[in-house]
Design a protein around this motif. Structure first.
Motif, short mmCIF file in Angstrom:
data_model
loop_
_atom_site.label_atom_id
_atom_site.label_comp_id
_atom_site.label_asym_id
_atom_site.label_seq_id
_atom_site.Cartn_x
_atom_site.Cartn_y
_atom_site.Cartn_z
N ARG A 1 -4.58 -3.20 10.78
CA ARG A 1 -3.24 -2.90 10.27
C ARG A 1 -3.11 -1.43 9.89
NH1 ARG A 1 -1.18 -6.52 5.51
NH2 ARG A 1 -2.59 -5.20 4.32
N ARG B 1 14.85 -2.05 1.43
CA ARG B 1 13.48 -1.52 1.53
C ARG B 1 13.18 -1.01 2.92
NH1 ARG B 1 7.99 -2.37 2.69
NH2 ARG B 1 8.55 -3.85 4.31
N LYS C 1 2.23 0.21 6.18
CA LYS C 1 1.94 0.55 4.80
C LYS C 1 1.97 2.08 4.72
CE LYS C 1 -0.54 -2.48 2.02
NZ LYS C 1 0.27 -3.69 1.78
N TYR D 1 7.12 2.94 -0.38
CA TYR D 1 6.92 2.49 -1.75
C TYR D 1 7.68 3.39 -2.72
CZ TYR D 1 4.06 -0.34 1.02
OH TYR D 1 3.70 -1.20 2.01
N GLU E 1 11.31 -9.74 1.72
CA GLU E 1 10.05 -9.76 0.99
C GLU E 1 10.33 -9.73 -0.52
OE1 GLU E 1 6.57 -7.80 2.37
OE2 GLU E 1 7.72 -6.68 3.86
N GLY F 1 9.18 -7.52 -3.64
CA GLY F 1 8.42 -6.34 -4.07
C GLY F 1 7.53 -5.88 -2.93
N THR F 2 6.26 -5.80 -3.18
CA THR F 2 5.31 -5.43 -2.13
C THR F 2 4.51 -6.65 -1.70
OG1 THR F 2 3.69 -4.81 -3.77
CG2 THR F 2 5.10 -3.07 -2.96
N MET F 3 5.18 -7.81 -1.74
CA MET F 3 4.53 -9.04 -1.31
C MET F 3 5.44 -9.79 -0.35
SD MET F 3 2.70 -10.52 -4.71
CE MET F 3 3.97 -10.10 -5.84
N ASN F 4 4.86 -10.60 0.49
CA ASN F 4 5.65 -11.55 1.26
C ASN F 4 6.10 -12.64 0.29
OD1 ASN F 4 3.24 -10.68 3.48
ND2 ASN F 4 5.37 -10.51 4.14
N LEU G 1 6.52 -6.77 6.43
CA LEU G 1 5.12 -6.45 6.65
C LEU G 1 4.27 -7.71 6.86
CD1 LEU G 1 3.30 -3.52 5.26
CD2 LEU G 1 2.15 -5.71 4.93
N GLY H 1 1.61 -9.61 6.12
CA GLY H 1 0.61 -9.75 5.08
C GLY H 1 -0.56 -10.61 5.54
N ILE H 2 -1.74 -10.20 5.15
CA ILE H 2 -2.95 -10.95 5.50
C ILE H 2 -3.04 -12.19 4.60
CG2 ILE H 2 -5.48 -10.80 5.60
CD1 ILE H 2 -4.89 -7.70 6.20
N THR H 3 -2.60 -12.06 3.35
CA THR H 3 -2.56 -13.22 2.46
C THR H 3 -1.55 -14.24 3.00
OG1 THR H 3 -2.86 -11.60 0.69
CG2 THR H 3 -2.45 -13.88 0.02
N THR I 1 3.09 -13.48 -1.97
CA THR I 1 1.70 -13.47 -1.51
C THR I 1 1.29 -12.04 -1.16
OG1 THR I 1 2.19 -13.77 0.86
CG2 THR I 1 1.96 -15.77 -0.47
N THR J 1 -2.49 -9.16 -1.46
CA THR J 1 -3.88 -8.98 -1.88
C THR J 1 -4.02 -8.77 -3.39
OG1 THR J 1 -4.54 -8.13 0.24
CG2 THR J 1 -5.89 -7.47 -1.64
C1 LIG Z 1 0.58 -4.94 1.39
C2 LIG Z 1 1.91 -5.59 1.48
C3 LIG Z 1 2.06 -6.99 1.60
C4 LIG Z 1 0.92 -7.96 1.47
O1 LIG Z 1 -0.06 -7.79 2.42
P1 LIG Z 1 -1.52 -8.42 2.19
O2 LIG Z 1 -2.22 -8.11 3.45
O3 LIG Z 1 -1.33 -9.87 1.97
O4 LIG Z 1 -2.08 -7.74 0.99
C5 LIG Z 1 3.35 -7.50 1.79
N1 LIG Z 1 4.42 -6.69 1.84
C6 LIG Z 1 4.32 -5.36 1.71
C7 LIG Z 1 5.55 -4.52 1.77
C8 LIG Z 1 3.07 -4.77 1.51
O5 LIG Z 1 2.97 -3.45 1.35
#
Ligand SMILES: *Cc1c(COP(=O)(O)O)cnc(C)c1O
Length: 355
Positions: free
Chosen positions: A96, A185, A195, A200, A231, A233-236, A255, A257-259, A299, A301
Motif C-alpha cells: 500500500r 475528505r 496515505k 490528513y 469513512e 475519521g481515518t478509519m473504515n 482507503l 484498510g487492512i483491518t 476499523t 490499525t
Molecule cells: C490508515 C487508514 C485506514 C485504516 O487502514 P488500516 O490498514 O486498517 O490501518 C482507513 N482509512 C484511512 C483514511 C486511513 O488513513
C-alpha cells in the motif's frame, strides 16, 4: 538495491527503555531507541542504516514541507504467547505504501527492502514491544521528498524511514461521530485512497468544527452528493443492521484498510452476512430512528475496532446500543487478538515473525 546484510547498524549509547512506564503508555508520544533511514538519489535507494532515534537536519526549502510530497504507513508489532515478535500483515502495508507513492510521484520502496528494514529494526528494539493487553509497538514507515527546491515538480531525492513507538489504546472510550455533509475528505479522481500526508491536514478543520459540538470524529460522505457514507475519521466504517454487516466498497475515495479486509474475511468465514455496497446516509438515518443499528464501529490499525457510541445526523443525535452488548465487535476483536498472540491458528498467513 539494499539487501539486509547491507543495513548498517549504529546502536544507541543511551537507551531510553528504562524511562518508559509500560503500564501507562500514551499514544504516539514515546519513541523507541532506533530508527531506519535510506536515501533515494540517482534513481536508487542507498545507504540503508539503523541509527539512534534523533532529529533530522533539513533545508528550510525541503520540498515535502511545502508541497506535501509525502506518504506514510501504520502497522503494529506484538509479542505472541511464545515471546516472539510478530507483525500483522506487513507485506500489505509495504504494497500500500507503494500504491500511495505512485499517486504522489514518489519512487517505490522495494518490498524486500521494506521487510528487511522492518525486521532488523524490530530485532534491535525487541525490548520495546510491550506485553500488556491492549498494547503494541506502533510502526511508522514513511517516505518524503527531500530536494532543496521550491519549484513544483517531483523531487529527485527522498528519504524512506521507519520509527516505532510503544502504544496503549488509541481511543480509551467509545466515540461520538457526526455524519459530515458539508466538507469532504476525498474526491473522485483525488488522493483519498493514498496515505498521503495532505489528506490528513485537510481533514483537521472539519473535525475541529465537529469537536466543538461534542463529537470526537466525523463520518465522511461522498464529496459530490454527500448522500453516501465513506469513512469514519481515518478509519473504515461498518454498521450492523438486521444482523448484516454493512460497509462501503473501497475505491479512489475510500482507503483500502487492512483491518477492514481482515474483519470482512473473518466475518465471512464465521458465517456472518456481509453487504459491501454504497450505503446511503438516509438508510442509516432511518435505521437509527427505528433503533435498528445494532453496532457501528471504525476499523483501523491504531484502534483495531473503535466502537461508535453516538451518531449525529443533522441536528439529531442518536445513541447506539451499549458497547458491552455488542456481540460481533467483541467476537472479532477477540479473534484478531488471538491470531496476533498465537492463541488462534493463523490460517491466512497474516502473521510475520521477526527473524
Ligand atoms: C490508515 C487508514 C485506514 C485504516 O487502514 P488500516 O490498514 O486498517 O490501518 C482507513 N482509512 C484511512 C483514511 C486511513 O488513513
Amino acid at each position: 538495491m539494499i539487501a539486509s546484510l547491507d543495513i548498517k547498524i549504529e546502536k544507541t549509547k543511551n537507551s531510553k527503555l528504562n524511562q518508559v512506564d509500560f503500564d501507562n503508555i500514551p499514544f504516539g508520544k514515546v519513541y523507541s531507541d532506533h530508527m531506519f533511514v535510506a536515501d533515494y538519489a540517482d534513481g536508487e535507494w542507498k545507504d540503508g542504516r539503523i541509527a539512534p532515534y534523533e532529529n533530522l537536519s533539513l533545508s528550510p526549502a525541503t520540498s515535502a514541507i511545502h508541497y506535501g510530497q509525502s506518504v506514510f504507513e501504520g502497522l503494529k508489532a506484538y509479542k505472541n504467547v511464545d515471546g516472539d515478535i510478530v507483525v500483522f500483515r506487513p507485506q500489505a502495508n509495504a504494497q500500500r505504501l507503494n500504491r500511495s507513492s505512485e499517486r504522489m510521484c514518489i519512487p517505490p520502496v522495494p518490498e524486500e527492502l521494506f521487510m528487511n528494514a522492518l525486521n532488523e529494526l524490530l530485532k534491535l528494539d525487541a525490548a520495546w514491544v510491550p506485553n500488556n493487553p491492549n498494547t503494541a509497538l506502533y510502526i511508522r514507515p514513511f517516505v518524503f521528498a527531500t530536494d532543496e527546491f521550491i519549484g513544483i515538480r517531483p523531487s529527485d531525492t527522498y528519504k524512506f524511514m521507519i520509527f516505532t513507538c510503544p502504544v496503549g489504546a488509541y481511543y480509551t472510550e467509545p466515540v461520538n461521530v457526526k455524519i459530515e455533509t458539508n466538507y469532504a475528505r476525498a474526491v473522485a479522481g483525488g488522493t483519498g485512497y493514498a496515505k498521503a500526508a495532505g489528506n490528513y491536514a485537510g481533514a483537521l478543520y472539519p473535525a475541529k468544527q465537529a469537536q466543538k459540538d461534542g463529537y470526537h470524529q466525523l463520518i465522511w460522505t461522498d464529496a459530490k452528493s454527500h448522500e453516501y457514507i465513506e469513512e469514519s475519521g481515518t478509519m473504515n466504517v461498518m454498521f450492523i443492521i438486521n444482523d448484516t454487516i454493512l460497509t462501503a466498497p473501497t475505491g479512489d475515495t475510500i482507503l483500502k484498510g487492512i483491518t477492514r479486509d481482515s474483519v470482512l474475511h473473518l466475518a465471512k468465514e464465521n458465517g456472518y452476512k456481509i453487504e459491501e455496497r454504497p450505503i446511503k446516509v438516509k438508510e442509516i438515518e432511518e435505521a437509527l430512528k427505528n433503533n435498528q443499528v445494532q453496532e457501528a464501529f471504525g476499523t483501523g490499525t491504531a484502534a483495531t475496532i473503535a466502537p461508535i457510541r453516538l451518531i449525529g445526523v443533522g441536528d439529531q443525535k442518536y445513541q447506539l446500543p451499549a458497547v458491552e452488548d455488542r456481540k460481533f465487535s467483541k467476537f472479532i476483536l477477540a479473534l484478531l487478538d488471538d491470531i496476533k498472540s498465537g492463541k488462534a491458528e493463523d490460517k491466512h498467513g497474516w502473521i510475520y515473525k521477526v527473524k
